[in-house]
Design a protein around this motif. Structure first.
Motif, PDB file in Angstrom:
ATOM      1  N   THR A 108     -28.057  17.807 -46.120  1.00 10.33           N
ATOM      2  CA  THR A 108     -28.658  18.157 -47.772  1.00 10.33           C
ATOM      3  C   THR A 108     -29.806  19.316 -47.629  1.00 10.33           C
ATOM      4  O   THR A 108     -30.387  19.544 -46.906  1.00 10.33           O
ATOM      5  CB  THR A 108     -29.876  17.151 -47.846  1.00 10.33           C
ATOM      6  OG1 THR A 108     -29.306  15.614 -47.980  1.00 10.33           O
ATOM      7  CG2 THR A 108     -30.654  17.432 -49.893  1.00 10.33           C
ATOM      8  N   VAL A 110     -32.150  22.563 -49.544  1.00 12.54           N
ATOM      9  CA  VAL A 110     -32.999  22.872 -51.198  1.00 12.54           C
ATOM     10  C   VAL A 110     -32.603  25.173 -51.266  1.00 12.54           C
ATOM     11  O   VAL A 110     -32.494  25.503 -50.840  1.00 12.54           O
ATOM     12  CB  VAL A 110     -34.212  23.116 -51.386  1.00 12.54           C
ATOM     13  CG1 VAL A 110     -34.924  23.237 -52.217  1.00 12.54           C
ATOM     14  CG2 VAL A 110     -35.062  22.018 -50.850  1.00 12.54           C
ATOM     15  N   LEU A 124     -32.619  20.123 -54.859  1.00  8.89           N
ATOM     16  CA  LEU A 124     -32.422  19.401 -53.901  1.00  8.89           C
ATOM     17  C   LEU A 124     -30.573  19.004 -54.514  1.00  8.89           C
ATOM     18  O   LEU A 124     -30.556  18.877 -55.161  1.00  8.89           O
ATOM     19  CB  LEU A 124     -33.186  18.715 -54.284  1.00  8.89           C
ATOM     20  CG  LEU A 124     -32.873  16.847 -53.493  1.00  8.89           C
ATOM     21  CD1 LEU A 124     -33.373  18.101 -51.828  1.00  8.89           C
ATOM     22  CD2 LEU A 124     -33.103  16.134 -53.256  1.00  8.89           C
ATOM     23  N   HIS A 126     -27.367  17.085 -52.646  1.00  6.75           N
ATOM     24  CA  HIS A 126     -27.118  16.884 -52.058  1.00  6.75           C
ATOM     25  C   HIS A 126     -25.394  16.589 -51.461  1.00  6.75           C
ATOM     26  O   HIS A 126     -24.893  15.705 -50.743  1.00  6.75           O
ATOM     27  CB  HIS A 126     -26.891  15.220 -52.652  1.00  6.75           C
ATOM     28  CG  HIS A 126     -28.002  14.825 -52.371  1.00  6.75           C
ATOM     29  ND1 HIS A 126     -29.081  14.871 -54.199  1.00  6.75           N
ATOM     30  CD2 HIS A 126     -29.353  14.478 -51.800  1.00  6.75           C
ATOM     31  CE1 HIS A 126     -30.383  14.570 -54.556  1.00  6.75           C
ATOM     32  NE2 HIS A 126     -30.049  14.211 -52.821  1.00  6.75           N
ATOM     33  N   TYR A 151     -34.131  19.756 -46.295  1.00  7.45           N
ATOM     34  CA  TYR A 151     -34.264  19.023 -46.968  1.00  7.45           C
ATOM     35  C   TYR A 151     -35.595  18.302 -46.125  1.00  7.45           C
ATOM     36  O   TYR A 151     -35.079  18.020 -45.304  1.00  7.45           O
ATOM     37  CB  TYR A 151     -34.086  18.559 -47.872  1.00  7.45           C
ATOM     38  CG  TYR A 151     -34.781  17.358 -48.322  1.00  7.45           C
ATOM     39  CD1 TYR A 151     -36.346  17.894 -49.353  1.00  7.45           C
ATOM     40  CD2 TYR A 151     -35.222  15.597 -48.064  1.00  7.45           C
ATOM     41  CE1 TYR A 151     -36.194  16.779 -50.284  1.00  7.45           C
ATOM     42  CE2 TYR A 151     -35.422  15.519 -48.918  1.00  7.45           C
ATOM     43  CZ  TYR A 151     -36.388  15.652 -49.631  1.00  7.45           C
ATOM     44  OH  TYR A 151     -37.113  14.703 -50.708  1.00  7.45           O
ATOM     45  N   TYR A 152     -37.286  18.567 -45.979  1.00  6.80           N
ATOM     46  CA  TYR A 152     -37.689  18.277 -45.295  1.00  6.80           C
ATOM     47  C   TYR A 152     -38.372  16.970 -46.095  1.00  6.80           C
ATOM     48  O   TYR A 152     -38.534  17.400 -47.272  1.00  6.80           O
ATOM     49  CB  TYR A 152     -38.868  19.099 -44.989  1.00  6.80           C
ATOM     50  CG  TYR A 152     -38.909  20.241 -43.990  1.00  6.80           C
ATOM     51  CD1 TYR A 152     -38.863  20.049 -42.765  1.00  6.80           C
ATOM     52  CD2 TYR A 152     -37.727  21.027 -44.439  1.00  6.80           C
ATOM     53  CE1 TYR A 152     -38.522  21.034 -41.697  1.00  6.80           C
ATOM     54  CE2 TYR A 152     -37.786  22.336 -43.755  1.00  6.80           C
ATOM     55  CZ  TYR A 152     -37.775  22.259 -42.630  1.00  6.80           C
ATOM     56  OH  TYR A 152     -37.528  22.924 -41.988  1.00  6.80           O
ATOM     57  N   GLU A 153     -38.266  15.675 -45.735  1.00  6.35           N
ATOM     58  CA  GLU A 153     -39.506  14.951 -46.354  1.00  6.35           C
ATOM     59  C   GLU A 153     -40.428  14.679 -46.242  1.00  6.35           C
ATOM     60  O   GLU A 153     -40.874  14.514 -45.175  1.00  6.35           O
ATOM     61  CB  GLU A 153     -38.408  13.317 -45.720  1.00  6.35           C
ATOM     62  CG  GLU A 153     -37.704  12.496 -45.406  1.00  6.35           C
ATOM     63  CD  GLU A 153     -37.058  12.462 -46.782  1.00  6.35           C
ATOM     64  OE1 GLU A 153     -38.072  11.828 -47.877  1.00  6.35           O
ATOM     65  OE2 GLU A 153     -35.757  11.637 -47.107  1.00  6.35           O
ATOM     66  N   TRP A 221     -39.218  15.238 -57.337  1.00  8.91           N
ATOM     67  CA  TRP A 221     -39.159  15.612 -55.989  1.00  8.91           C
ATOM     68  C   TRP A 221     -39.996  17.050 -55.187  1.00  8.91           C
ATOM     69  O   TRP A 221     -40.397  17.049 -54.332  1.00  8.91           O
ATOM     70  CB  TRP A 221     -38.180  15.622 -55.117  1.00  8.91           C
ATOM     71  CG  TRP A 221     -36.628  16.744 -55.679  1.00  8.91           C
ATOM     72  CD1 TRP A 221     -36.839  16.842 -56.371  1.00  8.91           C
ATOM     73  CD2 TRP A 221     -37.029  17.893 -54.906  1.00  8.91           C
ATOM     74  NE1 TRP A 221     -35.617  18.504 -57.041  1.00  8.91           N
ATOM     75  CE2 TRP A 221     -36.658  19.195 -55.395  1.00  8.91           C
ATOM     76  CE3 TRP A 221     -37.271  18.517 -53.563  1.00  8.91           C
ATOM     77  CZ2 TRP A 221     -35.491  20.845 -55.562  1.00  8.91           C
ATOM     78  CZ3 TRP A 221     -37.591  19.817 -53.503  1.00  8.91           C
ATOM     79  CH2 TRP A 221     -36.548  20.906 -54.043  1.00  8.91           C
ATOM     80  N   LYS A 222     -40.332  17.763 -55.786  1.00  2.04           N
ATOM     81  CA  LYS A 222     -41.689  18.514 -55.710  1.00  2.04           C
ATOM     82  C   LYS A 222     -42.971  18.092 -55.975  1.00  2.04           C
ATOM     83  O   LYS A 222     -43.113  16.950 -56.703  1.00  2.04           O
ATOM     84  CB  LYS A 222     -40.801  19.943 -57.418  1.00  2.04           C
ATOM     85  CG  LYS A 222     -39.500  19.758 -57.392  1.00  2.04           C
ATOM     86  CD  LYS A 222     -39.330  20.957 -58.420  1.00  2.04           C
ATOM     87  CE  LYS A 222     -37.592  20.799 -58.250  1.00  2.04           C
ATOM     88  NZ  LYS A 222     -37.432  21.822 -59.841  1.00  2.04           N
TER      89      LYS A 222
END
Length: 309
Positions: A108, A110, A124, A126, A151-153, A221-222
């Motif tokens: 994933t 960004v 983002l 996928h 992509y960082y959780e 998600w931002k």
């Protein structure tokens, strides 16, 4: 960003500090005069930062390169140049080998412009098709470069206000959400928030979905305040000290005098600098949180005092 709000706050401070304030260039420049000293503010940029440093901070990939070179934890960025506007910087084999390598490594990605803010055109992705669409969208607007990042959780995103080695404020931002009532679709629920920017509504692909009654539905998600993220001041403690230390190192490494530093906390509780901001803006924070106006006013007061020392 609310320029009139910012101007009103600076005008109020100038009145209190016996500083003459003039608008020049149709309001793009604020000229401040006290005694024989003349200082300027332009678009949230204060003139006590070095120009070269301001240019670096305005570029997300350049910021990554500088902080990485000084061993400051920062999320990984990979540069992608526009294939025609910056063709001399594009590898002979083109951009896609690097892009596919990064996607294969992380799964994933960004994709984001190097020179924009407020989450605009940050996507983002996928799959590689989404990556391609995001890249084409950015380059269609004549951006000369962009960055792709893993992509960082993120558990929480923090913003630290930095003035010459001192951290004046740290607040966290949690992702925006709505609570369903079982009848209203997502688009209407988002519209009721009256967000400062429409970007969340534009980015949301499930606007016709109807969340269940009582369901908490994250609408992005931002973590942008302009998109409805919720700020909360971080109290001093162990986490504060860790973020403070990273922010101080980042500010000094970049040779900034006045800046904000965005730092993410992952779900594994790791901390990374995400980006830095040469323009110090706190309008939405000031209008959202209790005593926010007074807090931002005090931060800008300290900056003006430093400018006229």
């Amino acid at each position: 960003m609310d320029k009139e709000f910012f101007y009103h706050l600076i005008q109020e401070l100038c009145d209190e500090m016996n500083i003459k304030l003039e608008k020049l260039s149709f309001g793009w420049i604020l000229q401040l005069t006290k005694g024989e000293k003349v200082r300027h503010i332009s678009n949230y940029l204060f003139d006590n930062n070095p120009q070269a440093t301001g240019n670096i901070v305005a570029d997300k990939y350049a910021t990554y390169e500088v902080l990485k070179s000084q061993n400051i934890p920062i999320i990984k960025h990979t540069m992608v140049f526009h294939p025609t506007i910056r063709e001399t910087w594009v590898p002979q084999e083109g951009n896609w080998n690097n892009i596919i390598t990064e996607f294969s490594k992380y799964g994933t990605l960004v994709v984001k412009p190097n020179h924009q803010c407020k989450g605009k055109n940050v996507a983002l992705c996928h799959d590689l098709r989404e990556v391609e669409i995001a890249i084409q969208k950015i380059f269609s607007q004549n951006e000369t470069s962009l960055s792709i990042c893993p992509y960082y959780e993120i558990k929480t995103e923090y913003r630290a206000f930095y003035l010459k080695g001192e951290i004046l404020l740290i607040y966290g931002k949690t992702k925006p959400f709505v609570i369903g009532d079982g009848k209203t679709n997502l688009k209407t629920l988002i519209e009721k928030l009256q967000l400062k920017e429409n970007i969340i509504l534009e980015d949301n692909q499930k606007e016709n979905e109807i969340p269940k009654k009582g369901q908490k539905f994250e609408i992005s998600w931002k973590h942008n305040l302009s998109g409805g993220a919720i700020p909360k001041i971080l109290e001093k403690g162990e986490l504060y000290q860790k973020i403070e230390e990273i922010a101080q190192k980042a500010g000094k490494a970049m040779n900034m005098n006045f800046t904000t530093i965005d730092i993410i906390q992952t779900i594994e509780d790791e901390l990374y600098v995400m980006e830095m901001n040469a323009g110090v803006c706190g309008d939405i924070f000031a209008q959202t949180i209790e005593n926010g106006y007074e807090i931002m006013k005090e931060i800008y007061r300290k900056e003006l005092e430093d400018m006229f020392q």
